[in-house]
Design an enzyme around this catalytic site. Sequence first.
Site, PDB file in Angstrom:
ATOM      1  N   LYS A  80      -0.665  -7.986   0.670  1.00 41.91           N
ATOM      2  CA  LYS A  80       0.266  -6.954   0.171  1.00 41.91           C
ATOM      3  C   LYS A  80       0.571  -5.969   1.289  1.00 41.91           C
ATOM      4  O   LYS A  80      -0.331  -5.635   2.082  1.00 41.91           O
ATOM      5  CB  LYS A  80      -0.384  -6.242  -1.036  1.00 41.91           C
ATOM      6  CG  LYS A  80       0.513  -5.231  -1.732  1.00 41.91           C
ATOM      7  CD  LYS A  80      -0.164  -4.665  -2.969  1.00 41.91           C
ATOM      8  CE  LYS A  80       0.683  -3.637  -3.693  1.00 41.91           C
ATOM      9  NZ  LYS A  80       0.040  -3.097  -4.902  1.00 41.91           N
ATOM     10  N   SER A 155       2.535  -3.286  -9.370  1.00 42.60           N
ATOM     11  CA  SER A 155       3.289  -3.153  -8.141  1.00 42.60           C
ATOM     12  C   SER A 155       3.134  -4.323  -7.175  1.00 42.60           C
ATOM     13  O   SER A 155       3.947  -4.489  -6.277  1.00 42.60           O
ATOM     14  CB  SER A 155       2.880  -1.868  -7.427  1.00 42.60           C
ATOM     15  OG  SER A 155       1.517  -1.940  -7.028  1.00 42.60           O
ATOM     16  N   SER A 179      -1.922  -2.925 -11.314  1.00 41.33           N
ATOM     17  CA  SER A 179      -0.951  -3.541 -10.391  1.00 41.33           C
ATOM     18  C   SER A 179      -1.288  -4.931  -9.883  1.00 41.33           C
ATOM     19  O   SER A 179      -0.449  -5.569  -9.252  1.00 41.33           O
ATOM     20  CB  SER A 179      -0.723  -2.640  -9.185  1.00 41.33           C
ATOM     21  OG  SER A 179       0.306  -1.748  -9.477  1.00 41.33           O
TER      22      SER A 179
HETATM   23  N1  GLN Z   1       2.337   0.628 -13.211  1.00 36.78           N
HETATM   24  C1  GLN Z   1       1.365   1.459 -12.587  1.00 36.78           C
HETATM   25  C2  GLN Z   1       2.032   2.636 -11.941  1.00 36.78           C
HETATM   26  O1  GLN Z   1       3.222   2.597 -11.754  1.00 36.78           O
HETATM   27  C3  GLN Z   1       0.613   0.616 -11.619  1.00 36.78           C
HETATM   28  C4  GLN Z   1       0.261   1.219 -10.313  1.00 36.78           C
HETATM   29  C5  GLN Z   1      -0.705   0.427  -9.514  1.00 36.78           C
HETATM   30  O2  GLN Z   1      -1.645  -0.154 -10.057  1.00 36.78           O
HETATM   31  N2  GLN Z   1      -0.542   0.465  -8.203  1.00 36.78           N
HETATM   32  O3  GLN Z   1       1.401   3.603 -11.647  1.00 36.78           O
END
Ligand code: GLN
Length: 485
Positions: A80, A155, A179
């Site tokens: 990532k 994400s 995420s």
């Molecule tokens: N959907 C969550 C957010 O927008 C996930 C974030 C994450 O785990 N990086 O904060």
Amino acid sequence: MNEILKIKVKELKTKICSGQVKSVDTVKACFDRIKEADSKVKAFLKLNEKMSLKQAEESDNKIKVGAKCGLLEGVPIGIKDNIMVKGESMTSASKYLENYISPYDATVIEKLKDAGAIFVGRTNMDEFAMGGSTETSAYQKTANPWDIEHIPGGSSGGSAAAVASGMIPFALGSDTGGSIRQPAGFCGIVGYKPSYGLISRYGACALASSFDQIGTFSKNVTDSAFLTSVIAGKDYRDPVCEPKEWIDYTNDIDNPDTLKALKVGIPKQLFDYKTDSEISKYFNDAVSKLKFEGVEIAEVDVPAYKYVPALYKVIMCAEVSANIATFDGIRYGYRSLNGKNLNDEYAKSRGESLGYEVKKRILFGTYVLGSKNYHRCYHQAQKVRTLLINQITDAYKKCDFIFTPATLQMPVKFGEILPEECDIFLIAANLAGLPGITVPCSFTSTGMPMGVHFMGQRLFDANLFKVARSFEKISGFDISKYPSF
Ligand code: GLN
């Protein structure tokens, strides 16, 4: 798709190390698949074809002369784009870090390099990991490989989509509020977030430090367990990293008795939310399959689940506003040339380079930390976080794992919005520092996959892998299936 890419990672590594399969052929197979699929999926922000092939050749040569093989010798992996690899760009999918070159390796990267893994490329993500669809990336939108009109989740949507479409056998992601596990569920693969402190975050771009964890994506549970064995462990550079002995997380993972005498808790609160009808149906089927294997199902009561969206928003945004304060346009990253004075320079550097979602979170986080709001919002949220943790601890008196669907809704089309409670059972694991794993469960009538989620007890990640692997064996989900392009 090349058959090499369907081999389990541990077996692939053994084949590479015995000379039965060449690392060069494995890496070539990845790039062939990427060329075939990534113009539609757009999972990668950057590819290292030349460098990867060179490294693969080095691995093959090492093996030819009988040198010692690393744990992941010659095996390709995707990273990532918020984890540092020395000398490579790391954008976190933000314009702010467009020209940023990582000055050092993240601890997980050091460990992967020592193990002989090959870094194929950098996967797309929501900007600074803020989002659940990969649409907030400043560079491109990644598609769900099972239906490219739909989001892959986020994400870490790039890592999930790349693994699900067979471009790479496994990948790293980060999970602050689901995420890894949410996109894994949406893409029909395994996504694992460790207990808080099990894997070092040194060298990962921080989102909300009291939740952030690096974790894994793979087609099957054993590969995630194997990868975790390589990257987990104490690191003095991440102060929350637990002093744990080295563990082989694949050890005993196939124990046929894992499900016997096991108690799985289903939270009463699951039924308070609107859930997609097919998700409910396949989740109930999954529960029946567990029961059939002798698992005892208990109802557990965690009333504080209802506070999860609010709690998460307040604490996460507060931590975001503190973490992102380093992005001032002076030290590194994007710098506006239009600033009239110092404050204007800060404002313009951020204003011109950060996306809407990031700005919104900085503003809200700064608001909840303001002197008038701190006690009312932030401090209160921390108290409710403790309440949630206590209620979950109580629930574990009645069961060994908490079992829910991975998400309450199926992935939406681009531009559509998921309800905020969609991921609450995933986010609870971040709030409580607990390990969680999404395992694919079924294909729904539209041909899209759905997953289930097991949440385990802190630092008992080995048990979580065992129960996930046992479920994988009885789920009936065909992991050998790949999207057809
Ligand atoms: N959907 C969550 C957010 O927008 C996930 C974030 C994450 O785990 N990086 O904060």
